[in-house]
Design an enzyme around this catalytic site. Structure first.
Site, PDB file in Angstrom:
ATOM      1  N   HIS A  44      21.261  10.057   1.045  1.00 18.98           N
ATOM      2  CA  HIS A  44      20.898   8.873   1.841  1.00 18.98           C
ATOM      3  C   HIS A  44      21.913   8.765   2.979  1.00 18.98           C
ATOM      4  O   HIS A  44      23.066   9.171   2.820  1.00 18.98           O
ATOM      5  CB  HIS A  44      21.006   7.655   0.911  1.00 18.98           C
ATOM      6  CG  HIS A  44      20.535   6.372   1.486  1.00 18.98           C
ATOM      7  ND1 HIS A  44      21.286   5.619   2.351  1.00 18.98           N
ATOM      8  CD2 HIS A  44      19.378   5.684   1.296  1.00 18.98           C
ATOM      9  CE1 HIS A  44      20.616   4.513   2.667  1.00 18.98           C
ATOM     10  NE2 HIS A  44      19.455   4.528   2.043  1.00 18.98           N
ATOM     11  N   ASP A  98      26.745   8.496  -5.993  1.00 16.27           N
ATOM     12  CA  ASP A  98      25.930   7.406  -5.459  1.00 16.27           C
ATOM     13  C   ASP A  98      24.861   7.109  -6.510  1.00 16.27           C
ATOM     14  O   ASP A  98      23.896   7.860  -6.662  1.00 16.27           O
ATOM     15  CB  ASP A  98      25.319   7.864  -4.124  1.00 16.27           C
ATOM     16  CG  ASP A  98      24.234   6.915  -3.621  1.00 16.27           C
ATOM     17  OD1 ASP A  98      23.868   5.964  -4.341  1.00 16.27           O
ATOM     18  OD2 ASP A  98      23.754   7.136  -2.496  1.00 16.27           O
ATOM     19  N   GLN A 102      20.050   4.759  -7.157  1.00 11.70           N
ATOM     20  CA  GLN A 102      18.713   4.964  -7.729  1.00 11.70           C
ATOM     21  C   GLN A 102      18.773   5.379  -9.199  1.00 11.70           C
ATOM     22  O   GLN A 102      17.742   5.678  -9.801  1.00 11.70           O
ATOM     23  CB  GLN A 102      17.945   6.022  -6.924  1.00 11.70           C
ATOM     24  CG  GLN A 102      17.704   5.647  -5.475  1.00 11.70           C
ATOM     25  CD  GLN A 102      16.796   4.431  -5.310  1.00 11.70           C
ATOM     26  OE1 GLN A 102      16.085   4.025  -6.234  1.00 11.70           O
ATOM     27  NE2 GLN A 102      16.817   3.835  -4.136  1.00 11.70           N
ATOM     28  N   LYS A 146      18.775  -3.285  -6.433  1.00  7.42           N
ATOM     29  CA  LYS A 146      17.845  -2.242  -6.899  1.00  7.42           C
ATOM     30  C   LYS A 146      17.718  -2.261  -8.425  1.00  7.42           C
ATOM     31  O   LYS A 146      16.943  -1.519  -9.005  1.00  7.42           O
ATOM     32  CB  LYS A 146      18.312  -0.872  -6.422  1.00  7.42           C
ATOM     33  CG  LYS A 146      18.203  -0.731  -4.901  1.00  7.42           C
ATOM     34  CD  LYS A 146      18.600   0.628  -4.442  1.00  7.42           C
ATOM     35  CE  LYS A 146      18.934   0.681  -2.977  1.00  7.42           C
ATOM     36  NZ  LYS A 146      17.772   0.707  -2.086  1.00  7.42           N
ATOM     37  N   CYS A 153      15.753   6.693   5.108  1.00  5.39           N
ATOM     38  CA  CYS A 153      17.201   6.831   5.375  1.00  5.39           C
ATOM     39  C   CYS A 153      17.714   8.176   4.891  1.00  5.39           C
ATOM     40  O   CYS A 153      18.821   8.273   4.341  1.00  5.39           O
ATOM     41  CB  CYS A 153      18.008   5.696   4.746  1.00  5.39           C
ATOM     42  SG  CYS A 153      17.673   4.107   5.483  1.00  5.39           S
TER      43      CYS A 153
HETATM   44  N1  PMP Z   1      22.035   5.476  -1.697  1.00  6.40           N
HETATM   45  C1  PMP Z   1      20.779   5.587  -2.148  1.00  6.40           C
HETATM   46  C2  PMP Z   1      20.387   6.803  -2.939  1.00  6.40           C
HETATM   47  C3  PMP Z   1      19.851   4.578  -1.881  1.00  6.40           C
HETATM   48  O1  PMP Z   1      18.607   4.689  -2.312  1.00  6.40           O
HETATM   49  C4  PMP Z   1      20.258   3.451  -1.128  1.00  6.40           C
HETATM   50  C5  PMP Z   1      19.286   2.341  -0.777  1.00  6.40           C
HETATM   51  N2  PMP Z   1      18.053   2.782  -0.301  1.00  6.40           N
HETATM   52  C6  PMP Z   1      21.586   3.381  -0.710  1.00  6.40           C
HETATM   53  C7  PMP Z   1      22.444   4.405  -1.009  1.00  6.40           C
HETATM   54  C8  PMP Z   1      22.096   2.211   0.069  1.00  6.40           C
HETATM   55  O2  PMP Z   1      22.056   1.069  -0.732  1.00  6.40           O
HETATM   56  P1  PMP Z   1      22.349  -0.377  -0.119  1.00  6.40           P
HETATM   57  O3  PMP Z   1      21.476  -0.495   1.094  1.00  6.40           O
HETATM   58  O4  PMP Z   1      21.971  -1.315  -1.201  1.00  6.40           O
HETATM   59  O5  PMP Z   1      23.787  -0.420   0.230  1.00  6.40           O
END
Ligand code: PMP
Length: 411
Positions: free
Chosen positions: A128, A205, A208, A231, A369
């Protein structure tokens, strides 16, 4: 073996989520955008209301009853998080805004201290943007180099290539536990073990991962693990960074301000102990209440049962969409969780999303993203249905009907 229905009482669970019973354009809402954010059960909403209606005050320095109650609840939330990911100590749990801030904290503190000119940071091709850009900023500042471990056409990390990229200049590895765009579950234990055999620390990270499976940071042995409350059925604006105390204690502060100090003079400031050293300013206290309630809620259902149910649902969805002409699933890893990304031949994903929306079906379309990942697959975007434990086979059937309509309109 139990059937999916026996694993979870989904109709009963759905009643805990007020938002799910609404209609959109006169159709029953089918919410399949859980990887972007998940919905909140009533106990989470009520916990936050409890803070604002009963305990609202600032924490840590108050001597009055409200502040003491709020401080206790916030620190109890930290202990709940500790137990949720099986961290050895509560002081290894830092409250942040979310995964993005967790990664920026590690890049800006640990990274700034340990990465120099000519050093390398190793990520994967499926990251991401939140797990790419903070490292790029650091690389630019330090004259370091971002290395990227490649994936195969199924969306699986090529472990041999990953191992080859672990070099004498690698200062940190940062990889997703579960890919938000593909659903791939990475072999994070192995990733950590290979890096550790060369004394390289690893950040995971976990954005998910935590909504779908039991996470045990001691079992993974990762150095850092970060995730977002929103999430995992908690509020937006609160998240968690777990870090091993041995690292956190040596790391410089990330931001300066109130609460992160132990004493301040104009000549010299001494910093508070961990985790407070990394928690400058008034935190999102109601978010702490909500996150604790989300953990209680998930614990009551059981992460194993959730994982098992969703696995069955993802298999059902994969089979169900496979019969649709022109549909290609992007991300066909052997181990997947929660995500069904796809393209429809000749139809732009945004058009898929728009038609489905008119049917009351919420999915996400775009690059998720993860633009470099889209480039890897040679596509600008995908349509993504992402699951939570409250989704049902009937909703997947609705999705399939909706996709057939998309083909009728555009095909
Ligand atoms: N890493 C991953 C794998 C994600 O799916 C996301 C959110 N789509 C993020 C980081 C960023 O998370 P946040 O916007 O809650 O900071």
């Amino acid at each position: 073996m139990k059937t999916a229905r026996e694993v979870l009482d989904v109709p009963a669970l759905r009643k805990d989520f007020p938002i799910l019973s609404q209609k959109v354009y006169g159709k029953r809402l089918v919410y399949l955008d859980n990887a972007a954010t998940s919905q909140k059960p009533r106990p989470v909403i009520e916990a936050m209301e409890r803070f604002y209606t009963q305990d609202c005050s600032n924490i840590h320095r108050g001597v009055h009853a409200l502040s003491e109650r709020a401080t206790r609840a916030y620190e109890d939330a930290r202990i709940k998080v500790q137990q949720f990911v099986n961290a050895p100590e509560a002081r290894e749990i830092i409250f942040v805004r979310g995964t993005t801030e967790g990664i920026n904290l590690v890049a800006g503190s640990f990274g700034r201290e340990h990465v120099g000119a000519g050093d390398e940071i190793l990520i994967s091709e499926m990251e991401h943007h939140s797990n790419i850009v903070p490292w790029q900023i650091l690389c630019e500042e330090k004259g370091a180099r971002l290395r990227v471990a490649p994936i195969n056409d199924r969306g699986e990390l090529l472990m041999e290539e990953y191992e080859k990229l672990l070099g004498p200049r690698t200062r940190i590895v940062a990889v997703a536990h579960v890919s938000n765009a593909l659903g791939t579950v990475n072999p994070v234990r192995e990733i950590v073990a290979l890096a550790h055999s060369r004394n390289i620390p690893v950040l995971i990270d976990g954005a998910q991962a935590v909504p779908h499976r039991k996470v045990d940071v001691q079992d993974l042995d990762c150095d850092f693990f970060t995730f977002s409350g929103h999430k995992m059925f908690g509020p937006t604006g609160v998240g968690v960074l777990y870090g091993k105390a041995q690292h956190l204690e040596k790391m410089p502060p990330y931001q300066g301000g109130g609460d992160m100090i132990s004493s301040v003079t104009f000549e010299k400031t001494t910093y508070n102990k961990i985790p407070y050293k990394f928690e400058a300013g008034t935190p999102y206290i109601a978010g702490g209440y909500g996150l604790a309630a989300a953990i209680d809620y998930l614990d009551a259902i059981g992460m194993e049962a959730i994982g098992e149910y969703e696995h069955g649902l993802l298999e059902y969805a994969t089979r169900a969409v496979s019969g649709i002409p022109g549909l290609e699933i992007i991300g066909t890893a052997k181990e997947k969780a929660g995500v069904l990304s796809f393209t429809l031949d000749g139809i732009h994903p945004h058009d898929i999303g728009t038609i489905l929306d008119q049917e009351g079906i919420a999915i996400r379309t775009g690059h998720h993203c993860a633009q470099p990942l889209m480039d890897r697959f040679g596509i600008p975007a995908t349509a993504r249905a992402s699951l939570a434990f409250y989704n049902t086979k009937e909703e997947i059937d609705q999705l399939v009907l909706g996709l057939r309509k998309v083909i009728e309109v555009f095909g």
